[in-house]
Structures are given as structure tokens and as C-alpha cells.
Enzyme design. Structure first.
Site, PDB file in Angstrom:
ATOM      1  N   HIS A 125     -12.329-127.916 -19.018  1.00  0.00           N
ATOM      2  CA  HIS A 125     -13.426-128.195 -17.720  1.00  0.00           C
ATOM      3  C   HIS A 125     -12.453-128.172 -16.281  1.00  0.00           C
ATOM      4  O   HIS A 125     -11.351-128.755 -16.436  1.00  0.00           O
ATOM      5  CB  HIS A 125     -13.956-129.453 -17.648  1.00  0.00           C
ATOM      6  N   CYS A 189     -12.871-123.696 -14.349  1.00  0.00           N
ATOM      7  CA  CYS A 189     -13.625-123.409 -13.059  1.00  0.00           C
ATOM      8  C   CYS A 189     -14.224-124.546 -12.568  1.00  0.00           C
ATOM      9  O   CYS A 189     -14.131-125.664 -13.194  1.00  0.00           O
ATOM     10  CB  CYS A 189     -14.690-122.416 -13.379  1.00  0.00           C
TER      11      CYS A 189
END
Length: 241
Positions: A125, A189
Site C-alpha cells: 500500500h 499508489c
């Protein structure tokens, strides 16, 4: 190598990156430059590969991150001649904030000499936190989310601190490397947990209600001192690069 070949690995990566606005042509061009650097006949090639699937709720678990690391390891060994002993891998519960930073220091910074090749790969993440220096108009800095980073209780209604690794910290760690042959692969991202088809964009909700930890900011201060950088010079260098 496994049933997924290097060409297919890069094509799959390109397909995923199109979901966040990066074309497959872009990733193939990046792949060519990546190959040119890694294929160099250098004294030593060092890599730190991090992949996290098993985040704890409410942070969504991911799929494929540890597979990415395995594929990258095989690519580095069988295509680019890395010694398996020079590749450090941290997956899932191993990939705490402290473990990632310690491995970056001990395996990459302390060992790399001028001319060596260095690779840092993170699959997991990404997110954002408030940037005290407001480098960008939105006042946020992108982060890597280690396995032990937790969302504050009551988020997103309440504000709080997270134990992420800020982009500013990664900039300092890269600045400490004694070689210019450095490749960083960030397969993450910070677009809010979006999905497209059966693909999940690797992001955890962030924004102006999340703050970097005091531990993270102190760590940056320690590196500023070690690199003999003033806070003002650090900001100037970041904004140029």
C-alpha cells in the site's frame, strides 16, 4: 524461472500501471533503462525487496505483492546476475517500518560502494500524510505503508498519526547511497483504494487527517545531521528532484 516470464511480468506491470495513468509504453521504456543499469558488470549488485499482502483491518489486505517480490528476485538472479546472498527480502509480518529502514541502512547504505548497483523494490500500500513543508499544492507527502502502520481510531472522522515511511525519508536514504546506479521500484499508489476489474489499486486512504509520527520526523532529522544537510537545503533538493 517460474511460468511467468520476464516479458509477461513487465506486460502485467504495464497493464496495472495504466489504471493510475501510466501507459504500457512508459513502463516498457522504464524497463529498458532498468535492464541497462542492472546488466552492468559492476563489482557488486545489492537488492532489498519488500512485499506486503497481509495488512490488518481496516487496511485492506492485498494479493500479489509477495509474488511480485519472488518474480523480482528470480529476475535479478537469472537475468541480471545478482548473487542470491546479496538480495534481502522482507514480506508480510517481516516488513515493519523498523525492519525496512534497518535493512535499507545495513544492507544497502552500509555496503554499497561507488559503481555498485542497488535496487529497492516495494510492493504494498501507498498513502499520503500531511507534509510539514508543503512541497506540493495539496500539502501532502506520499508514503509507503509498512505492515505495522495502523489507522488512528475513529478515522476518517478524527485526525491521527500513522507510522508510514514518508517520501522525504526515502529521499534521504537514497541520498546516503554511495553509488549513482540506483533503481527504485515502487509498486504502490495513493489514490484511495480504487479498483478496476479484478485489480485493486494498492493504496490506503490518506490525506490531511493523517500526520507523520514524531519517530519518523526525528529519523529524518538524524539523517539530515549525518548527511550534513540543513532543513532548507533538504527542501531545495527535494523540490528540484
Amino acid at each position: 524461472m517460474s511460468n511467468i516470464k520476464r516479458r509477461h511480468f513487465l506486460q502485467l506491470a504495464g497493464s496495472t500501471l495504466t489504471t493510475v495513468g501510466i501507459s504500457q509504453l512508459d513502463i516498457m521504456h522504464q524497463g529498458d533503462r532498468y535492464a541497462q543499469v542492472l546488466a552492468q558488470n559492476t563489482p557488486r549488485k545489492l537488492a532489498l525487496l519488500v512485499g506486503i499482502n497481509q495488512y490488518s483491518a481496516p487496511i485492506l489486505a492485498l494479493k500479489g505483492c509477495t509474488t511480485d517480490v519472488k518474480l523480482q528476485q528470480e529476475l535479478l538472479i537469472h537475468r541480471f546476475g545478482f548473487n542470491p546472498q546479496d538480495i534481502v527480502i522482507l514480506t508480510d509480518q517481516q516488513a515493519t517500518r523498523k525492519s525496512i529502514l534497518t535493512a535499507f541502512e545495513e544492507h544497502l547504505i552500509n555496503q554499497a560502494k561507488p559503481g555498485d548497483v542497488v535496487v529497492f523494490h516495494f510492493s504494498g500500500h501507498g498513502s499520503t500524510v500531511i507534509d510539514p513543508d508543503r512541497d506540493q499544492p495539496d500539502g501532502l507527502n506520499s508514503t509507503l505503508v509498512p505492515v505495522d502502520s495502523k489507522l488512528p481510531e475513529g478515522y476518517p472522522i478524527t485526525r491521527g498519526v500513522v507510522s508510514d515511511i514518508m517520501g522525504h525519508t526515502l529521499f534521504l536514504l537514497m541520498s546516503a547511497l554511495k553509488t549513482e546506479n540506483v533503481t527504485v521500484v515502487l509498486d504502490c499508489c495513493y489514490s484511495g483504494g480504487g479498483t478496476r476489474g479484478n485489480l485493486r489499486v494498492r493504496s490506503r486512504f490518506g490525506g490531511d487527517k493523517l500526520q507523520p509520527s514524531a519517530l519518523e520526523l526525528n529519523y529524518q532529522k538524524q539523517w539530515l545531521k549525518r548527511l550534513n544537510l540543513s532543513p532548507e537545503k533538504f527542501i531545495e533538493l527535494r523540490r528540484k528532484t
